[in-house]
Structures are given as C-alpha cells and as structure tokens.
Scaffold this motif. Structure first.
Motif, PDB file in Angstrom:
ATOM      1  N   THR A   1       0.849  -1.182   0.000  1.00 41.09           N
ATOM      2  CA  THR A   1       0.000   0.000   0.000  1.00 41.09           C
ATOM      3  C   THR A   1       0.885   1.232   0.000  1.00 41.09           C
ATOM      4  O   THR A   1       1.613   1.480   0.952  1.00 41.09           O
ATOM      5  CB  THR A   1      -0.915   0.012   1.244  1.00 41.09           C
ATOM      6  N   ASN A   2       0.838   1.999  -1.074  1.00 40.63           N
ATOM      7  CA  ASN A   2       1.627   3.216  -1.190  1.00 40.63           C
ATOM      8  C   ASN A   2       0.672   4.406  -1.159  1.00 40.63           C
ATOM      9  O   ASN A   2       0.255   4.927  -2.197  1.00 40.63           O
ATOM     10  CB  ASN A   2       2.452   3.206  -2.468  1.00 40.63           C
ATOM     11  N   SER A   3       0.320   4.824   0.033  1.00 41.61           N
ATOM     12  CA  SER A   3      -0.668   5.890   0.208  1.00 41.61           C
ATOM     13  C   SER A   3      -0.189   7.226  -0.339  1.00 41.61           C
ATOM     14  O   SER A   3      -0.958   7.949  -0.974  1.00 41.61           O
ATOM     15  CB  SER A   3      -1.021   6.032   1.687  1.00 41.61           C
ATOM     16  N   ALA A   4       1.058   7.576  -0.099  1.00 44.51           N
ATOM     17  CA  ALA A   4       1.581   8.881  -0.537  1.00 44.51           C
ATOM     18  C   ALA A   4       1.529   9.007  -2.058  1.00 44.51           C
ATOM     19  O   ALA A   4       1.037  10.012  -2.588  1.00 44.51           O
ATOM     20  CB  ALA A   4       2.999   9.080  -0.020  1.00 44.51           C
ATOM     21  N   ASP A   5       2.016   8.001  -2.779  1.00 43.64           N
ATOM     22  CA  ASP A   5       1.986   8.062  -4.238  1.00 43.64           C
ATOM     23  C   ASP A   5       0.563   8.011  -4.779  1.00 43.64           C
ATOM     24  O   ASP A   5       0.248   8.673  -5.772  1.00 43.64           O
ATOM     25  CB  ASP A   5       2.810   6.925  -4.846  1.00 43.64           C
ATOM     26  N   SER A   6      -0.289   7.240  -4.133  1.00 44.08           N
ATOM     27  CA  SER A   6      -1.687   7.165  -4.572  1.00 44.08           C
ATOM     28  C   SER A   6      -2.373   8.520  -4.462  1.00 44.08           C
ATOM     29  O   SER A   6      -3.070   8.951  -5.378  1.00 44.08           O
ATOM     30  CB  SER A   6      -2.454   6.136  -3.741  1.00 44.08           C
ATOM     31  N   LEU A   7      -2.162   9.195  -3.343  1.00 40.73           N
ATOM     32  CA  LEU A   7      -2.763  10.513  -3.159  1.00 40.73           C
ATOM     33  C   LEU A   7      -2.179  11.529  -4.132  1.00 40.73           C
ATOM     34  O   LEU A   7      -2.916  12.331  -4.718  1.00 40.73           O
ATOM     35  CB  LEU A   7      -2.577  10.978  -1.716  1.00 40.73           C
ATOM     36  N   SER A   8      -0.875  11.505  -4.322  1.00 37.05           N
ATOM     37  CA  SER A   8      -0.239  12.429  -5.274  1.00 37.05           C
ATOM     38  C   SER A   8      -0.786  12.223  -6.673  1.00 37.05           C
ATOM     39  O   SER A   8      -1.092  13.190  -7.381  1.00 37.05           O
ATOM     40  CB  SER A   8       1.279  12.243  -5.273  1.00 37.05           C
ATOM     41  N   THR A   9      -0.921  10.969  -7.086  1.00 35.63           N
ATOM     42  CA  THR A   9      -1.462  10.665  -8.414  1.00 35.63           C
ATOM     43  C   THR A   9      -2.902  11.136  -8.542  1.00 35.63           C
ATOM     44  O   THR A   9      -3.287  11.737  -9.552  1.00 35.63           O
ATOM     45  CB  THR A   9      -1.373   9.153  -8.694  1.00 35.63           C
TER      46      THR A   9
ATOM     47  N   ILE B   1       2.827  15.340   2.171  1.00 33.24           N
ATOM     48  CA  ILE B   1       2.949  15.105   0.730  1.00 33.24           C
ATOM     49  C   ILE B   1       1.626  15.400   0.035  1.00 33.24           C
ATOM     50  O   ILE B   1       1.591  16.044  -1.021  1.00 33.24           O
ATOM     51  CB  ILE B   1       3.416  13.661   0.461  1.00 33.24           C
ATOM     52  N   ALA B   2       0.534  14.946   0.632  1.00 33.88           N
ATOM     53  CA  ALA B   2      -0.787  15.193   0.053  1.00 33.88           C
ATOM     54  C   ALA B   2      -1.083  16.690  -0.003  1.00 33.88           C
ATOM     55  O   ALA B   2      -1.591  17.189  -1.008  1.00 33.88           O
ATOM     56  CB  ALA B   2      -1.861  14.464   0.855  1.00 33.88           C
ATOM     57  N   GLU B   3      -0.751  17.412   1.054  1.00 28.45           N
ATOM     58  CA  GLU B   3      -0.976  18.869   1.061  1.00 28.45           C
ATOM     59  C   GLU B   3      -0.177  19.556  -0.039  1.00 28.45           C
ATOM     60  O   GLU B   3      -0.668  20.484  -0.674  1.00 28.45           O
ATOM     61  CB  GLU B   3      -0.599  19.451   2.415  1.00 28.45           C
ATOM     62  N   GLY B   4       1.043  19.096  -0.274  1.00 24.81           N
ATOM     63  CA  GLY B   4       1.872  19.686  -1.325  1.00 24.81           C
ATOM     64  C   GLY B   4       1.369  19.384  -2.722  1.00 24.81           C
ATOM     65  O   GLY B   4       1.572  20.170  -3.646  1.00 24.81           O
ATOM     66  N   ALA B   5       0.712  18.262  -2.891  1.00 26.86           N
ATOM     67  CA  ALA B   5       0.234  17.851  -4.211  1.00 26.86           C
ATOM     68  C   ALA B   5      -1.183  18.320  -4.509  1.00 26.86           C
ATOM     69  O   ALA B   5      -1.582  18.378  -5.673  1.00 26.86           O
ATOM     70  CB  ALA B   5       0.290  16.321  -4.324  1.00 26.86           C
ATOM     71  N   ALA B   6      -1.942  18.646  -3.479  1.00 27.19           N
ATOM     72  CA  ALA B   6      -3.368  18.943  -3.655  1.00 27.19           C
ATOM     73  C   ALA B   6      -3.598  20.324  -4.261  1.00 27.19           C
ATOM     74  O   ALA B   6      -2.983  21.302  -3.847  1.00 27.19           O
ATOM     75  CB  ALA B   6      -4.080  18.867  -2.313  1.00 27.19           C
ATOM     76  N   PRO B   7      -4.511  20.395  -5.227  1.00 30.12           N
ATOM     77  CA  PRO B   7      -4.937  21.699  -5.721  1.00 30.12           C
ATOM     78  C   PRO B   7      -5.678  22.452  -4.617  1.00 30.12           C
ATOM     79  O   PRO B   7      -6.073  21.865  -3.607  1.00 30.12           O
ATOM     80  CB  PRO B   7      -5.891  21.365  -6.863  1.00 30.12           C
TER      81      PRO B   7
END
Length: 92
Positions: free
Chosen positions: A15-23, A57-63
C-alpha cells in the motif's frame, strides 16, 4: 461518473498511500471544486509510511479547491492517517 478515471490500482500487494494521493491530486483538472475519494485496505507498507509525512505530501500535491473523503476497509487500516486526511481536506 464519466469523470472517474481508472488505472490507479494494481495487484501484487503493498500500500503506497503517498503516491496514490499524489497521483489522484495530479489528475484533478481545472479551477472547479473537486472531490477525491481515497479508499485503502491496509497500512502504508511501500514508500512513505509515517502518517504526518503522507499528509504533508498530500498537502503539497493537492490543488486549492479539493476535498477528500477517506475510507478504510479491513483490519490493517491506519485510522490516524485517515482521520488526519479527512480533517485536513474537509471531508469525512
């Protein structure tokens, strides 16, 4: 449902949560408010695994205008991560 995109899941374990959220956030298009549904069946076991680091990571990737609904299924779900994501992204 026509805007739901496929191809973000694969078999093989882990389970790669960080990459999944970034994608997922990378696939949000436009300036309109958007919703991401994050469904996980386990603890993060691949890539970044600490809940606060995944949220960062999610905060940095999120619009800017995105909400997230986080769901966990099964016994090995990181409820701390799911609660932190839901709180940060005004979902539930």
């Amino acid at each position: 449902m026509s805007r739901v995109r496929r191809g973000m899941c694969s078999r093989g374990g882990g389970t790669n949560s960080a990459d999944s959220l970034s994608t997922a956030f990378d696939r949000v298009a436009g300036d309109r408010p958007s919703t991401v549904i994050f469904l996980t069946g386990g603890l993060p076991t691949v890539g970044v695994q600490h809940p606060s680091a995944i949220v960062d990571i999610a905060e940095g990737a999120a619009p800017e205008r995105v909400q997230l609904f986080a769901f966990g299924v099964g016994y090995d779900v990181d409820t701390v991560l799911l609660d932190a994501l839901a709180t940060r992204f005004v979902g539930s």
